[in-house]
Design a protein around this motif. Structure first.
Motif, mmCIF file in Angstrom:
data_model
loop_
_atom_site.group_PDB
_atom_site.id
_atom_site.type_symbol
_atom_site.label_atom_id
_atom_site.label_comp_id
_atom_site.label_asym_id
_atom_site.label_seq_id
_atom_site.Cartn_x
_atom_site.Cartn_y
_atom_site.Cartn_z
ATOM 1 N N PHE A 214 -22.372 -12.178 26.860
ATOM 2 C CA PHE A 214 -23.511 -13.090 26.897
ATOM 3 C C PHE A 214 -23.920 -13.371 28.335
ATOM 4 O O PHE A 214 -23.075 -13.443 29.233
ATOM 5 C CB PHE A 214 -23.163 -14.415 26.204
ATOM 6 C CG PHE A 214 -23.058 -14.309 24.706
ATOM 7 C CD1 PHE A 214 -24.190 -14.416 23.912
ATOM 8 C CD2 PHE A 214 -21.832 -14.093 24.094
ATOM 9 C CE1 PHE A 214 -24.096 -14.321 22.539
ATOM 10 C CE2 PHE A 214 -21.731 -13.998 22.721
ATOM 11 C CZ PHE A 214 -22.870 -14.110 21.936
ATOM 12 N N ASP A 215 -25.204 -13.521 28.543
ATOM 13 C CA ASP A 215 -25.737 -13.915 29.843
ATOM 14 C C ASP A 215 -26.461 -15.243 29.651
ATOM 15 O O ASP A 215 -27.300 -15.362 28.747
ATOM 16 C CB ASP A 215 -26.699 -12.857 30.377
ATOM 17 C CG ASP A 215 -27.240 -13.221 31.747
ATOM 18 O OD1 ASP A 215 -26.475 -13.789 32.546
ATOM 19 O OD2 ASP A 215 -28.431 -12.955 32.009
ATOM 20 N N GLU A 216 -26.123 -16.234 30.468
ATOM 21 C CA GLU A 216 -26.723 -17.555 30.343
ATOM 22 C C GLU A 216 -27.419 -17.966 31.636
ATOM 23 O O GLU A 216 -26.989 -17.585 32.732
ATOM 24 C CB GLU A 216 -25.666 -18.607 29.993
ATOM 25 C CG GLU A 216 -25.124 -18.509 28.589
ATOM 26 C CD GLU A 216 -24.218 -19.682 28.255
ATOM 27 O OE1 GLU A 216 -23.891 -20.461 29.182
ATOM 28 O OE2 GLU A 216 -23.847 -19.832 27.086
ATOM 29 N N ALA A 217 -28.480 -18.744 31.485
ATOM 30 C CA ALA A 217 -29.197 -19.305 32.631
ATOM 31 C C ALA A 217 -29.612 -20.718 32.272
ATOM 32 O O ALA A 217 -30.218 -20.953 31.225
ATOM 33 C CB ALA A 217 -30.419 -18.453 32.973
ATOM 34 N N VAL A 218 -29.278 -21.666 33.139
ATOM 35 C CA VAL A 218 -29.614 -23.070 32.920
ATOM 36 C C VAL A 218 -30.690 -23.474 33.921
ATOM 37 O O VAL A 218 -30.558 -23.234 35.120
ATOM 38 C CB VAL A 218 -28.381 -23.974 33.074
ATOM 39 C CG1 VAL A 218 -28.760 -25.435 32.849
ATOM 40 C CG2 VAL A 218 -27.282 -23.550 32.112
ATOM 41 N N GLY A 219 -31.756 -24.066 33.409
ATOM 42 C CA GLY A 219 -32.858 -24.470 34.281
ATOM 43 C C GLY A 219 -33.420 -25.826 33.895
ATOM 44 O O GLY A 219 -32.876 -26.534 33.035
ATOM 45 N N THR A 220 -34.519 -26.165 34.522
ATOM 46 C CA THR A 220 -35.194 -27.441 34.285
ATOM 47 C C THR A 220 -36.681 -27.199 34.098
ATOM 48 O O THR A 220 -37.292 -26.420 34.839
ATOM 49 C CB THR A 220 -34.994 -28.402 35.475
ATOM 50 O OG1 THR A 220 -33.594 -28.664 35.629
ATOM 51 C CG2 THR A 220 -35.729 -29.712 35.252
ATOM 52 N N ALA A 221 -37.249 -27.863 33.105
ATOM 53 C CA ALA A 221 -38.695 -27.778 32.868
ATOM 54 C C ALA A 221 -39.316 -29.140 33.118
ATOM 55 O O ALA A 221 -38.702 -30.174 32.851
ATOM 56 C CB ALA A 221 -38.982 -27.336 31.436
ATOM 57 N N ARG A 222 -40.526 -29.132 33.667
ATOM 58 C CA ARG A 222 -41.251 -30.378 33.899
ATOM 59 C C ARG A 222 -42.683 -30.215 33.406
ATOM 60 O O ARG A 222 -43.244 -29.111 33.405
ATOM 61 C CB ARG A 222 -41.245 -30.743 35.384
ATOM 62 C CG ARG A 222 -41.997 -29.756 36.277
ATOM 63 C CD ARG A 222 -41.865 -30.127 37.743
ATOM 64 N NE ARG A 222 -42.631 -29.218 38.613
ATOM 65 C CZ ARG A 222 -42.598 -29.240 39.937
ATOM 66 N NH1 ARG A 222 -41.813 -30.126 40.547
ATOM 67 N NH2 ARG A 222 -43.326 -28.395 40.655
ATOM 68 N N VAL A 223 -43.255 -31.315 32.979
ATOM 69 C CA VAL A 223 -44.620 -31.311 32.449
ATOM 70 C C VAL A 223 -45.610 -31.309 33.602
ATOM 71 O O VAL A 223 -45.433 -32.023 34.594
ATOM 72 C CB VAL A 223 -44.849 -32.540 31.555
ATOM 73 C CG1 VAL A 223 -46.307 -32.607 31.102
ATOM 74 C CG2 VAL A 223 -43.907 -32.502 30.356
ATOM 75 N N VAL A 224 -46.653 -30.507 33.479
ATOM 76 C CA VAL A 224 -47.742 -30.489 34.453
ATOM 77 C C VAL A 224 -48.934 -31.205 33.820
ATOM 78 O O VAL A 224 -49.496 -30.713 32.830
ATOM 79 C CB VAL A 224 -48.137 -29.050 34.825
ATOM 80 C CG1 VAL A 224 -49.305 -29.053 35.808
ATOM 81 C CG2 VAL A 224 -46.941 -28.298 35.408
ATOM 82 N N PRO A 225 -49.324 -32.355 34.340
ATOM 83 C CA PRO A 225 -50.443 -33.109 33.744
ATOM 84 C C PRO A 225 -51.739 -32.302 33.764
ATOM 85 O O PRO A 225 -52.041 -31.589 34.716
ATOM 86 C CB PRO A 225 -50.554 -34.349 34.650
ATOM 87 C CG PRO A 225 -49.217 -34.467 35.313
ATOM 88 C CD PRO A 225 -48.741 -33.065 35.506
ATOM 89 N N VAL A 226 -52.502 -32.428 32.665
ATOM 90 C CA VAL A 226 -53.804 -31.777 32.545
ATOM 91 C C VAL A 226 -54.844 -32.872 32.322
ATOM 92 O O VAL A 226 -54.729 -33.649 31.369
ATOM 93 C CB VAL A 226 -53.829 -30.769 31.380
ATOM 94 C CG1 VAL A 226 -55.211 -30.121 31.267
ATOM 95 C CG2 VAL A 226 -52.759 -29.703 31.571
ATOM 96 N N ALA A 227 -55.839 -32.933 33.171
ATOM 97 C CA ALA A 227 -56.859 -33.974 33.073
ATOM 98 C C ALA A 227 -57.569 -33.922 31.733
ATOM 99 O O ALA A 227 -58.017 -32.864 31.293
ATOM 100 C CB ALA A 227 -57.878 -33.806 34.206
#
Length: 224
Positions: A126-139
């Motif tokens: 198995f290959d694993e990758a841990v990351g972070t996602a953030r919301v980009v506001p849309v007008a």
């Protein structure tokens, strides 16, 4: 500022060391270096701008495709959990993935989302990758499904280059099937809650992606 021992420099015999003249010479060299650097930077910027410009009809090139729209609103609490990849456009960071691929999203107290990607390699590991996602506001679109994902270390999060676009382009009302891509149409994923999506539903997703301008004929089918 660090302090270092100063060293006296004697002028060669028959020659007077002119501190003022030397300072002027050094200042002129420094100014030339700065001006040259700025000119180079401006030139590179002009090249980047020229490359980024889209050719119009006068250049014999097609017009720009319509900008992609994202789903809005998206409830990230409902979107959280395990998703199974069904198809993707080939990309460099999934080259080693030869079997099932999953993505698990976990909302965090600070409003970000932890991302855990996992895939099976050709050797069965198995290959694993841990990351972070953030919301980009849309007008004008509260809760729009436009996010950015980072897998680089947190101390590099200030660099725009470490964030990749994660746009939710299609999502059913039950949050069971999602189409995710990037605005430049280079990345595309079909995700589902079920380990294997039926062929008819998968084809609907790919046909929709094709209508948005993605090269759906090049997708890799996962776990089939």
């Amino acid at each position: 500022m660090s302090q270092y021992p100063r060293r006296q420099v004697e002028a060669p015999p028959g020659r007077v060391f002119d501190d003022r003249r030397t300072s002027h010479a050094i200042g002129a060299m420094a100014t030339a270096f700065v001006v040259g650097g700025v000119a180079t930077w401006l030139a590179l910027g002009a090249v980047r701008t020229a490359r980024a410009q889209v050719a119009g009809p006068a250049d014999g090139a097609p017009l720009m495709r319509a900008p992609l729209q994202v789903v809005a609103p998206v409830d990230l609490q409902r979107y959280a959990g395990m998703w199974h990849e069904q198809a993707r456009l080939p990309n460099r960071f999934q080259k080693a993935c030869a079997g099932p691929v999953t993505a698990e999203y976990t909302p965090q107290p600070d409003g970000t989302v932890q991302v855990l990607n996992r895939c099976v390699q050709a050797d069965g590991n198995f290959d694993e990758a841990v990351g972070t996602a953030r919301v980009v506001p849309v007008a004008g679109q509260p809760g729009a499904g436009r996010l950015e994902v980072r897998f680089a270390p947190a101390w590099l999060s200030w660099l725009p280059i470490v964030w990749g676009d994660y746009w939710i382009l299609k999502l059913d009302r039950d949050y069971q099937v999602a189409l995710v891509g990037s605005p430049n149409r280079e990345y595309l994923w079909v995700l589902s809650r079920a380990p294997r999506l039926d062929d008819a539903t998968l084809q609907v997703e790919l046909d929709y992606a094709r209508s948005l301008g993605f090269d759906a004929d090049k997708v890799v089918l996962t776990g089939r």
